[in-house]
Each structure stands twice: as structure tokens, then as C-alpha cells.
Write an enzyme that holds these catalytic residues in place. Structure first.
Site, PDB file in Angstrom:
ATOM      1  N   CYS A 163      37.125  48.677  32.683  1.00 39.35           N
ATOM      2  CA  CYS A 163      37.777  47.784  32.760  1.00 39.35           C
ATOM      3  C   CYS A 163      38.645  47.615  33.903  1.00 39.35           C
ATOM      4  CB  CYS A 163      37.484  47.637  30.975  1.00 39.35           C
ATOM      5  SG  CYS A 163      38.030  48.105  29.852  1.00 39.35           S
ATOM      6  N   ASP A 177      45.546  52.061  31.959  1.00 36.78           N
ATOM      7  CA  ASP A 177      46.576  52.836  30.937  1.00 36.78           C
ATOM      8  C   ASP A 177      46.256  54.142  31.342  1.00 36.78           C
ATOM      9  OD1 ASP A 177      48.733  51.079  29.466  1.00 36.78           O
ATOM     10  OD2 ASP A 177      47.154  50.131  28.738  1.00 36.78           O
TER      11      ASP A 177
HETATM   12  C1  PEP Z   1      43.462  49.166  30.818  1.00 33.21           C
HETATM   13  O1  PEP Z   1      44.756  49.505  30.733  1.00 33.21           O
HETATM   14  O2  PEP Z   1      43.192  49.188  31.838  1.00 33.21           O
HETATM   15  C2  PEP Z   1      43.462  48.244  30.482  1.00 33.21           C
HETATM   16  C3  PEP Z   1      41.981  47.422  30.987  1.00 33.21           C
HETATM   17  O3  PEP Z   1      43.967  47.279  29.560  1.00 33.21           O
HETATM   18  P1  PEP Z   1      45.032  46.378  29.923  1.00 33.21           P
HETATM   19  O4  PEP Z   1      45.384  46.493  31.334  1.00 33.21           O
HETATM   20  O5  PEP Z   1      45.442  44.986  29.311  1.00 33.21           O
HETATM   21  O6  PEP Z   1      46.377  47.503  29.269  1.00 33.21           O
HETATM   22 MG    MG Z   2      45.285  49.074  28.616  1.00 34.29          MG
END
Ligand code: PEP
Ligand code: MG
Length: 585
Positions: A503, A456
Site C-alpha cells: 500500500c 516507511d
Molecule cells: C507506508 O509507509 O508505505 C504507508 C503506506 O503508510 P504511510 O505512508 O501512511 O506512513
Molecule cells: Mg507508513
């Protein structure tokens, strides 16, 4: 000819194409005299019984292979099958209007499906696919038609379909189906989730591919980068086949370091967590040697169902996860609903820009009763292991404060009621918005850790939709703007005395994992498939070298220049087999 779609499930596969087209279910209108109405209804009921038996078998298989939560998709199908309004409409048509059951059922279902199919909301369109799936299943039994696509026994293949219902993915033979490709769908569509859980390489959202592919054509599917090559030349075919064998061998070999720590040659330890979407994936996280769960995307618990999960149900699921992890930490990312993750029962209103709308922590704070139930469940489960809480999409101090306050209220409630829980559960937040990056010094005072969500953060920093296939070549986590954001977050996080992890998908590539290590990141959380590779990469480098490479990367002014630094400085430190899984060399 090469097609680009959305990489939905890691892995590669080559084989002759089987086009999955749904069988023509020819339903003719026919008059049923009143005297035969009872027999006609009996036939219809038997078809429903048989469809129910199919669904129960599939549901049990998925529950065994993945998780009961994932199997709940089929509860939704069973509910459609048992819908009294639909059944009543068929009965009226047969008994009062003397129509045949197949035509009556087709009309009842298509009326229902048409109402949903025309809406512009993704989750309702997904329900539309579920309805069609149930309709076909019942009609097949009623008309005595075999499922249209029986795969030749023992022959490996690549399946290409417009769309694949999760029930179809669930039944695929994972030894024979070398990959599957759909024209529609996103990473979070049900089919993609089931594919990942079952380890079948998949590319979704490959628009228009069916127009160009004939049955039997060879196809090479790359579920890492999201490409499908039709009629690949001999070299590519051999390369892909060898790559598949190599990936499998390496995965087995890499498991020998399963119980070793992710530590660099000069002794820097990195916490290496697993990202999971479903409780059933915990076993896999353990088997690949994760230090914990660094990101449990709990929102999947809220999807594919007709009503909110109860606090009890959540407590049970979270407790099981914590117990299975045997004291290793689990970061429960609180519901990141909204955007592309929506459930019909939440009755969200249409938004022009859902990713900039009522998403993540904004949604949670706007629905405190739903949010509180989840927090209570996490706290109650925390009595059985090492739970952590993390808020998604935070973009201001006010949001963090409100979320923290809700946690405090929940702790007080539980303490007053003498409900066992761990009052010291660490609460952290994701850094996913540019505002969070630039307020990180302030936010660090009120939180225990940061985990950078680079998926994101890239989308919001570069103003580039992460799911838009037309922007896929521009959406670039290695853009210096992203590296600077990460660097800034790490620096001010450390200054504020908290640890900082990453992450997003970026942490799952061995090269970028080393870059992040060099930038001072304390923890990486990656998909289970990537975890052994990232661990091997960390164990093969010296932290001092990674730091030098990172500092050079941070001096660059474009993503291409950063990539050049990765190629010159980081790749030579890594064993070659860690570098070739994603793309053709
Ligand atoms: C991200 O945005 O990097 C994340 C780990 O969350 P998601 O991919 O679930 O939006
Ligand atoms: Mg995210």
C-alpha cells in the site's frame, strides 16, 4: 531554473505566477477616548461577526466538497476567534487603557502566536499559522482592507506562496489555479491534504523559491515528482500544456474500465484497493473503480482538532464509510500517530528522532484507552459492512500480540454487552520495518494478512528520511534491498497461508505495480488518482511475463540496474500513455 520540493498533490500545470503575499495590514496605535470606547468595541465585535461569517462559509464549502471531518479545521479557527481570554484582553485594553481595538487585537494575538511560533514542534507551529490566519481575517474587516491577492478573473495561474493556509487552498478556483507551490510544508500539512482532496496539483517545501520568482513569470508545476520550473522554454511549456490535457482525457477514458476487474491477460486477478485519508474520499474511491479501501489512514481523524474524537463520532464515520462501500472491504489502518502526525491535545513529549520514536503501534499500545476507543468504534461499525483492521509500524511479535489481545478484549466486551459487531473482522498488519520483514514467518502465524508499507520500509531499510528533500534523490524504493525485503515477505506470507499486499506509493506507478505483481503480491492499494492507470497496466500484461521481469529485477545489484530492467522488460508491455505522466520523456 528548476526547483525541487515535495510532491504534494498529483497533476501538472503551467501558467503565469501569482505571488501570494499577505497584504500589509498596517495597524497604528491610536488613543480612543473613554466616551468612544463602546463604539470602538462595537466595531471590533462587528469585525468578529464578519470573520465568523467568512469562516462558516468556508467550513460549509469544505464540508460539502470534502468531508465534515476536514471542515473541522475551521472549527479550530472559530475557537480561536471566540477565545474569551483574547476577547477579554482586547476589551480591557480598549476600555481601561484607551487603546484602539486593532492595535489591542494585534498585540493579544501576536503574544499568543509568538509563544507558539518559537517552539520546535511541528504541530504547534501549524497552530501558529492558524492563529495568524484568524488575526488577518479579523483585522481585514476591522480596517476595511480587501484580501490582498485577488486573482484576475478568468486567467489561469500558478500560485506561489511562503505558506498557504488551508482556508486559502479551500477557496482557490480549481479551474484557474493550475498549480500551487509553497516554500514550507510537508505532504501531511493541512494545505497539502486539502489540495489533494480538491485535485489541485501542488508542490510544497520548495525552499527559497520566492527569492527567485517574479510576478507573471511562467512556471511549470509537476505535482507527480515535486518540481517547479521557472521560465520554462517554449517546448517545455507546450509539453506541459499538452500533458495536462492528455492526463485529463486519459483519466476520462480510463474510467471506461472502472467496473472491470484488475485482471491480467492470462487471468491473474489482483485486488486493487484505494488509499484514502478522509472519510469524504470514499465516493472518489468508488468512482475510480476500487475493489475496496486498502488503506484508510485513520490518523487524519485525530489531527486538526482540539480533543480526541469520541468513540461515537468514530463509529459513525466508520459506519458511513462501510455503508458507502456497499460490502466492499475497508482496511482501517489503526492510528499511525507520532512521527510527523501529531495533535496538540495528545501532549506528546519532544523526541530527537520522532520517526524512530513513539510512533504507530508503539504510540497506540502506550495509550490503550485511546486505542481501545478506536478499536471499539471499528468493531461497532463492522456490523454495517466488511471491515478489516491493520496495525502500522509493527516491529516485533510482542507488539502484534498485545494489539491482537486488545482486539480480543474489545470483542469480548461488545459480545457481553450484546453490541452488534462482526467478530470475524480480519486483522492484519503492515510490514514497514526491517525487523517485521525478517520476522515475517513468525508474524504470519498470528495475523491474517500483510500489507507492505514501502514508504516507511524504504526509509527504515535504507536509513533515509522520507521527508528530507536533500535525500530525495537517494530515497529509492527500487533499491534491491527493498525488492528483496518485499520478495521475502511475500514468500513467507504465502508459506504461512496469508495474503500479502502493498500500500506504499510504489504500488501507484504502473511500472512498479507490474513488478510487484510479478513478485507475487496479491493486492495493491494506491491513491485514487493512480488507480485507473494501475488497473489499465495490469489488464495489459501477462502475469507470466511480469514474473519473468520481476525475477530478473531481483537479480540486480543496484537501483539503476533495476530501473534498466523496468525499462527493457516492463515498459514495452505497457501502453505508452501509462508511462509519460510522471516525468518528461
Ligand atoms: C507506508 O509507509 O508505505 C504507508 C503506506 O503508510 P504511510 O505512508 O501512511 O506512513
Ligand atoms: Mg507508513
Amino acid at each position: 531554473m528548476k526547483f525541487r520540493g515535495v510532491p504534494a498533490s498529483a497533476g501538472v500545470g503551467v501558467g503565469p505566477v501569482v505571488r501570494l503575499e499577505h497584504e500589509e495590514l498596517l495597524v497604528r496605535d491610536a488613543a480612543v477616548p473613554g466616551a468612544q470606547a463602546a463604539a470602538e468595541m462595537e466595531r471590533f465585535q462587528q469585525a468578529c461577526v464578519a470573520a465568523r461569517a467568512d469562516l462558516l462559509t468556508i467550513r460549509d464549502k469544505i464540508a460539502r466538497e470534502l468531508s465534515p471531518n476536514e471542515a473541522a479545521i475551521y472549527d479550530a479557527h472559530l475557537m480561536i476567534l471566540d477565545d474569551p481570554e483574547l476577547l477579554g484582553a482586547v476589551e480591557r485594553d480598549v476600555r481601561e487603557r484607551h487603546r484602539n481595538a486593532a492595535a489591542a487585537y494585534r498585540d493579544a494575538m501576536s503574544g499568543y502566536a509568538a509563544r507558539l511560533g518559537s517552539v520546535q514542534v511541528e504541530h504547534l507551529r501549524e497552530r501558529h499559522a492558524d492563529i495568524l490566519d484568524v488575526e488577518r481575517r479579523v483585522l481585514r474587516h476591522l480596517l476595511g482592507v480587501q484580501p490582498g491577492h485577488t486573482l484576475a478573473p478568468g486567467v489561469p495561474c500558478v500560485l506561489i506562496a511562503h505558506d498557504l493556509a488551508p482556508s486559502e487552498v479551500a477557496l482557490l478556483d480549481r479551474e484557474l489555479v493550475r498549480g500551487f507551490v509553497t516554500e514550507v510544508g510537508s505532504r501531511s500539512s493541512h494545505g497539502a491534504i486539502v489540495a489533494r482532496g480538491r485535485g489541485i496539483p501542488a508542490v510544497v517545501g520548495c525552499r527559497g523559491i520566492l527569492q527567485h520568482v517574479r510576478e507573471g513569470t511562467q512556471a511549470a508545476v509537476d505535482g507527480f515528482v515535486g518540481t517547479v520550473e521557472l521560465d520554462p522554454d517554449e517546448d517545455t511549456r507546450t509539453f506541459f500544456a499538452a500533458r495536462r490535457v492528455r492526463i485529463e482525457e486519459e483519466s476520462r477514458e480510463l474510467l471506461t474500465i472502472q467496473s472491470e476487474p484488475a485482471v491480467t491477460k492470462d487471468g491473474r486477478r489482483v485486488d486493487l484497493g484505494a488509499n484514502i485519508e478522509l472519510p469524504g474520499e470514499v465516493e472518489r474511491a468508488l468512482s475510480v473503480g476500487a475493489d475496496g479501501v486498502g488503506l484508510f489512514r485513520t490518523e487524519f481523524f485525530y489531527l486538526d482538532r482540539h480533543q480526541l474524537p469520541s468513540e461515537e463520532e468514530q463509529t459513525e464515520a466508520y459506519r458511513r464509510v462501510l455503508e458507502q462501500m456497499q460490502g466492499k472491504p475497508v482496511i482501517f489502518r489503526t492510528m499511525d500517530l507520532g512521527g510527523d502526525k501529531v495533535a496538540s491535545y495528545l501532549q506528546l513529549t519532544h523526541e530527537t528522532n520522532p520517526f524512530l520514536g513513539h510512533r504507530g503501534i508503539r504510540f497506540a499500545l502506550a495509550h490503550p484507552e485511546i486505542f481501545r476507543a478506536q478499536l471499539r468504534a471499528i468493531y461497532r461499525a463492522s456490523a454495517h459492512g466488511r471491515a478489516r483492521i491493520m496495525f502500522p509500524m509493527v516491529s516485533s511479535q510482542a507488539e502484534l500480540r498485545r494489539a491482537n489481545a486488545l482486539c480480543e478484549q474489545v470483542r469480548d466486551e461488545l459480545a457481553r454487552a450484546r453490541v452488534p459487531h462482526d467478530p470475524e473482522v480480519e486483522i492484519g498488519m503492515m510490514i514497514e520495518t526491517p525487523s517485521a520483514v525478517w520476522m515475517a514467518d513468525v508474524l504470519a502465524r498470528e495475523t491474517k494478512f500483510f500489507s507492505i508499507g514501502t514508504n516507511d520500509l524504504t526509509q527504515y531499510t535504507l536509513a533515509m528520511d522520507r521527508d528530507n528533500e536533500r535525500l530525495a534523490h537517494l530515497y529509492e524504493p527500487l533499491d534491491p534491498a527493498i525488492l528483496r525485503s518485499i520478495r521475502h515477505t511475500v514468500t513467507v506470507g504465502h508459506d504461512g497461508g496469508i495474503w500479502v499486499g502493498v500500500c506504499g506509493e510504489m504500488a501507484g506507478d504502473p511500472r512498479t505495480a507490474v513488478l510487484l505483481l510479478g513478485m507475487g503480491v496479491d493486492e495493491l492499494s494506491v491513491a485514487c488518482f493512480d488507480l485507473p492507470r494501475v488497473k489499465a497496466a495490469i489488464r495489459n500484461v501477462r502475469c507470466a511475463d511480469a514474473r519473468r521481469a520481476a525475477s530478473e529485477a531481483l537479480d540486480q545489484s543496484s537501483a539503476d540496474d533495476v530501473k534498466a530492467v523496468l525499462a527493457e522488460r516492463i515498459e514495452p508491455m505497457l501502453p505508452k500513455y501509462l508511462l509519460t505522466q510522471g516525468e518528461k520523456p
